[in-house]
Design an enzyme around this catalytic site. Sequence first.
Site, mmCIF file in Angstrom:
data_model
loop_
_atom_site.group_PDB
_atom_site.id
_atom_site.type_symbol
_atom_site.label_atom_id
_atom_site.label_comp_id
_atom_site.label_asym_id
_atom_site.label_seq_id
_atom_site.Cartn_x
_atom_site.Cartn_y
_atom_site.Cartn_z
ATOM 1 N N CYS A 171 0.832 -1.210 0.000
ATOM 2 C CA CYS A 171 0.000 0.000 0.000
ATOM 3 C C CYS A 171 0.862 1.255 0.000
ATOM 4 O O CYS A 171 0.574 2.221 -0.707
ATOM 5 C CB CYS A 171 -0.927 -0.018 1.208
ATOM 6 N N CYS A 214 -5.454 -2.193 7.917
ATOM 7 C CA CYS A 214 -6.655 -1.383 8.074
ATOM 8 C C CYS A 214 -7.926 -2.082 7.610
ATOM 9 O O CYS A 214 -9.006 -1.823 8.141
ATOM 10 C CB CYS A 214 -6.482 -0.062 7.342
#
EC number: 2.8.1.13
Length: 357
Positions: free
Chosen positions: A89, A187
Amino acid sequence: MRVAVALSGGVDSAVTAARVVEAGHEAVGVHLLLGAGSVPETRDARGVADAVGIPLVVWDLRDRFEHRVLDYFTSSYAAGRTPNPCLRCNREVKFRGLLSRGIEEGFDAVATGHYARLQPARDGSIGLHRAANVRKDQSYVLGVLSQDDLRHCLFPLGTVTTKDEVREEAERRGLPVAHKPDSTDICFVTEGGAAEFLAGRLADRQGDIVDARGTVLGTHHGIQHFTVGQRKGLGLRRPADDGKPRYVTALDAATNTVHVGQGRELLVGQVDVEDLSDTGTALGPHWRGLVQFRAHGRAVPARLEEADGQLRVHFAEPVSGVAPGQFIVFYDADRVRGAAEIVASHAPGPSMVPEHE
């Protein structure tokens, strides 16, 4: 400088924004829409921007996040690998996506709440170093950034020594997220864990659980439910002959097989790596230094070699819990030198294994 401050809605990015403003920069809060649970985070980010006195813009990167991170995470588990979505990410979304768009829109730099330090080196490069707060250090997950990336980054929390210091500063500044709990490491993975996330993406497929001799000890419903080093939840009714616990030692996607064995079978002496990147000067084939293969894992001495076009990292001592799909990050003392993805692991030679193993 005109700085895009990545506002996640948490306390770290809130204090980062306040420090950027206090340093005299022209700051704009940028909130990235990445997943389904973005509404509360967007609200908190807007509250922080109002409190700090800066405008907030929202950039929708959900498609990029889906294809570059979530698809990667899913396909890795399907292939029996152990992915690290945070590094992916950072490289593909939070920095490459944020930086490229930020530069296009006239920003000079991007500031984030990561715990890491940037220091100019003698050769003119920008060195990425561990944070002063060793327990919160995030240099590992930033190891995929290039020198060009680093030249456009600001990490104002790199010199902070404790998380309490950040929360106390947030409270002193009147920031609304001063006591907001920290987010999880991944997340998009909820309390149900990776298995719950993958349930809607990968179909169960029954296969065998075997020991080192190939004896079938049980069955499973999909290799995506297992990771190398796992001890609990194997569902084996037949105990080991020596009574010791079993661990997942390997996942074979081609045969849909979970391999289990004793703890010593998890020891690794070398790993093959691909997609080597560097944060400054290139890593040579005879590099020696420290390597780390978990975000908050122990750094161990190692050397890098190349033979027949294959890069291999040799550990100075056997390590455990290393699996294909993980990223290995290279350090010279506390400076990050680069990163690579592990594609294969190899057991240590007899001379590496202590006699009691």
